[in-house]
Scaffold this motif. Structure first.
Motif, PDB file in Angstrom:
ATOM      1  N   ASP A 125      13.395  40.187 -46.732  1.00 36.39           N
ATOM      2  CA  ASP A 125      13.467  41.116 -45.596  1.00 36.39           C
ATOM      3  C   ASP A 125      12.556  40.664 -44.461  1.00 36.39           C
ATOM      4  OD1 ASP A 125      15.352  42.870 -46.590  1.00 36.39           O
ATOM      5  OD2 ASP A 125      13.891  44.343 -47.280  1.00 36.39           O
ATOM      6  N   LEU A 126      11.335  40.265 -44.799  1.00 32.13           N
ATOM      7  CA  LEU A 126      10.395  39.819 -43.775  1.00 32.13           C
ATOM      8  C   LEU A 126      10.884  38.542 -43.087  1.00 32.13           C
ATOM      9  CD1 LEU A 126       6.957  40.500 -45.508  1.00 32.13           C
ATOM     10  CD2 LEU A 126       8.151  41.917 -43.829  1.00 32.13           C
ATOM     11  N   LEU A 127      11.457  37.631 -43.857  1.00 34.71           N
ATOM     12  CA  LEU A 127      11.995  36.406 -43.273  1.00 34.71           C
ATOM     13  C   LEU A 127      13.164  36.717 -42.342  1.00 34.71           C
ATOM     14  CD1 LEU A 127      11.845  33.995 -46.341  1.00 34.71           C
ATOM     15  CD2 LEU A 127      10.359  33.998 -44.328  1.00 34.71           C
ATOM     16  N   CYS A 128      14.026  37.639 -42.758  1.00 34.86           N
ATOM     17  CA  CYS A 128      15.151  38.042 -41.899  1.00 34.86           C
ATOM     18  C   CYS A 128      14.639  38.678 -40.611  1.00 34.86           C
ATOM     19  CB  CYS A 128      16.075  39.009 -42.634  1.00 34.86           C
ATOM     20  SG  CYS A 128      17.063  38.230 -43.915  1.00 34.86           S
ATOM     21  N   GLU A 129      13.608  39.500 -40.730  1.00 30.42           N
ATOM     22  CA  GLU A 129      13.004  40.112 -39.544  1.00 30.42           C
ATOM     23  C   GLU A 129      12.500  39.035 -38.583  1.00 30.42           C
ATOM     24  OE1 GLU A 129       9.058  42.754 -38.543  1.00 30.42           O
ATOM     25  OE2 GLU A 129      10.112  43.194 -40.424  1.00 30.42           O
ATOM     26  N   GLY A 130      11.829  38.030 -39.122  1.00 31.83           N
ATOM     27  CA  GLY A 130      11.321  36.939 -38.296  1.00 31.83           C
ATOM     28  C   GLY A 130      12.435  36.140 -37.642  1.00 31.83           C
ATOM     29  N   ILE A 131      13.480  35.860 -38.382  1.00 34.32           N
ATOM     30  CA  ILE A 131      14.619  35.127 -37.839  1.00 34.32           C
ATOM     31  C   ILE A 131      15.254  35.934 -36.708  1.00 34.32           C
ATOM     32  CG2 ILE A 131      16.972  34.352 -38.365  1.00 34.32           C
ATOM     33  CD1 ILE A 131      15.825  33.514 -41.159  1.00 34.32           C
ATOM     34  N   ASN A 132      15.403  37.243 -36.922  1.00 34.36           N
ATOM     35  CA  ASN A 132      15.978  38.098 -35.882  1.00 34.36           C
ATOM     36  C   ASN A 132      15.121  38.103 -34.621  1.00 34.36           C
ATOM     37  OD1 ASN A 132      18.367  38.891 -37.129  1.00 34.36           O
ATOM     38  ND2 ASN A 132      17.374  40.562 -38.222  1.00 34.36           N
ATOM     39  N   LEU A 133      13.798  38.085 -34.780  1.00 40.61           N
ATOM     40  CA  LEU A 133      12.908  38.030 -33.613  1.00 40.61           C
ATOM     41  C   LEU A 133      13.113  36.736 -32.822  1.00 40.61           C
ATOM     42  CD1 LEU A 133       9.616  39.537 -35.084  1.00 40.61           C
ATOM     43  CD2 LEU A 133      11.087  40.550 -33.324  1.00 40.61           C
ATOM     44  N   VAL A 134      13.294  35.629 -33.527  1.00 41.05           N
ATOM     45  CA  VAL A 134      13.567  34.348 -32.861  1.00 41.05           C
ATOM     46  C   VAL A 134      14.865  34.455 -32.069  1.00 41.05           C
ATOM     47  CG1 VAL A 134      14.176  31.914 -33.234  1.00 41.05           C
ATOM     48  CG2 VAL A 134      12.273  32.938 -34.490  1.00 41.05           C
ATOM     49  N   PHE A 135      15.901  35.021 -32.671  1.00 43.45           N
ATOM     50  CA  PHE A 135      17.177  35.174 -31.975  1.00 43.45           C
ATOM     51  C   PHE A 135      17.021  36.055 -30.735  1.00 43.45           C
ATOM     52  CE2 PHE A 135      19.668  34.654 -36.222  1.00 43.45           C
ATOM     53  CZ  PHE A 135      19.560  33.275 -36.130  1.00 43.45           C
ATOM     54  N   GLU A 136      16.374  37.212 -30.912  1.00 40.01           N
ATOM     55  CA  GLU A 136      16.216  38.159 -29.801  1.00 40.01           C
ATOM     56  C   GLU A 136      15.425  37.556 -28.644  1.00 40.01           C
ATOM     57  OE1 GLU A 136      14.522  41.561 -31.766  1.00 40.01           O
ATOM     58  OE2 GLU A 136      16.489  42.393 -32.243  1.00 40.01           O
ATOM     59  N   GLN A 137      14.379  36.783 -28.948  1.00 34.50           N
ATOM     60  CA  GLN A 137      13.578  36.149 -27.902  1.00 34.50           C
ATOM     61  C   GLN A 137      14.393  35.154 -27.084  1.00 34.50           C
ATOM     62  OE1 GLN A 137      10.242  34.496 -30.028  1.00 34.50           O
ATOM     63  NE2 GLN A 137       9.040  36.372 -29.852  1.00 34.50           N
ATOM     64  N   ARG A 138      15.483  34.701 -27.649  1.00 32.03           N
ATOM     65  CA  ARG A 138      16.335  33.733 -26.953  1.00 32.03           C
ATOM     66  C   ARG A 138      17.619  34.378 -26.442  1.00 32.03           C
ATOM     67  NH1 ARG A 138      12.945  31.536 -30.274  1.00 32.03           N
ATOM     68  NH2 ARG A 138      12.203  29.419 -30.006  1.00 32.03           N
ATOM     69  N   GLY A 139      17.654  35.715 -26.424  1.00 32.10           N
ATOM     70  CA  GLY A 139      18.801  36.428 -25.878  1.00 32.10           C
ATOM     71  C   GLY A 139      20.019  36.472 -26.787  1.00 32.10           C
ATOM     72  N   LEU A 140      19.806  36.218 -28.068  1.00 29.34           N
ATOM     73  CA  LEU A 140      20.908  36.249 -29.034  1.00 29.34           C
ATOM     74  C   LEU A 140      20.831  37.530 -29.857  1.00 29.34           C
ATOM     75  CD1 LEU A 140      20.623  32.546 -30.214  1.00 29.34           C
ATOM     76  CD2 LEU A 140      22.375  33.512 -28.711  1.00 29.34           C
ATOM     77  N   PRO A 141      21.954  37.968 -30.400  1.00 30.68           N
ATOM     78  CA  PRO A 141      21.923  39.196 -31.218  1.00 30.68           C
ATOM     79  C   PRO A 141      21.212  38.965 -32.553  1.00 30.68           C
ATOM     80  CG  PRO A 141      24.118  38.220 -31.264  1.00 30.68           C
ATOM     81  CD  PRO A 141      23.299  37.428 -30.270  1.00 30.68           C
ATOM     82  N   PRO A 142      20.500  39.979 -33.052  1.00 30.37           N
ATOM     83  CA  PRO A 142      19.839  39.873 -34.360  1.00 30.37           C
ATOM     84  C   PRO A 142      20.875  40.028 -35.474  1.00 30.37           C
ATOM     85  CG  PRO A 142      19.476  42.041 -33.432  1.00 30.37           C
ATOM     86  CD  PRO A 142      20.234  41.251 -32.407  1.00 30.37           C
ATOM     87  N   ILE A 143      21.273  38.934 -36.070  1.00 35.75           N
ATOM     88  CA  ILE A 143      22.369  38.974 -37.043  1.00 35.75           C
ATOM     89  C   ILE A 143      21.947  38.764 -38.494  1.00 35.75           C
ATOM     90  CG2 ILE A 143      24.150  38.325 -35.369  1.00 35.75           C
ATOM     91  CD1 ILE A 143      23.926  35.432 -36.431  1.00 35.75           C
ATOM     92  N   ALA A 144      20.659  38.521 -38.736  1.00 34.19           N
ATOM     93  CA  ALA A 144      20.194  38.352 -40.122  1.00 34.19           C
ATOM     94  C   ALA A 144      19.981  39.741 -40.718  1.00 34.19           C
ATOM     95  CB  ALA A 144      18.894  37.552 -40.155  1.00 34.19           C
TER      96      ALA A 144
END
Length: 100
Positions: free
Chosen positions: A67-86
């Motif tokens: 869950d924590l890894l997915c949260e981190g991956i989603n933050l990377v996506f969001e910071q780059r203007g992509l949807p949080p899909i993890a």
């Protein structure tokens, strides 16, 4: 001598008797297998301190490391203007207690 051109990989695969990793679509399947259709394993090598701190956070928050890894991956996506899909809903503790 020409008859002994079998590769060691084949001998090793035979010795495993199908217990090794299987390949599907070019991606290696982990020991637990693919969790769902179209999923692959993503991983990396980190210092022990990273692993320990991640496990401590997961325990403190009653969440899974995944869950924590997915949260981190989603933050990377969001910071780059992509949807949080993890998907962030893998916690075994939350599922046991009914608190998704």
């Amino acid at each position: 001598m020409a008859e002994k051109k079998e590769s060691k990989g084949n001998d090793f695969a035979e010795a495993l008797g199908g217990r090794g990793r299987q390949r599907r679509g070019g991606a290696a399947e982990g020991a637990e297998g693919n969790r769902g259709s179209g999923t692959i394993h993503i991983g990396g090598q980190f210092d022990d301190a990273v692993s320990i701190q991640l496990k401590i956070l997961a325990a403190q928050e009653k969440r899974s490391v995944l869950d924590l890894l997915c949260e981190g991956i989603n933050l990377v996506f969001e910071q780059r203007g992509l949807p949080p899909i993890a998907p962030v809903s893998h916690s075994r503790r939350a599922k046991r207690s009914g608190n998704h």
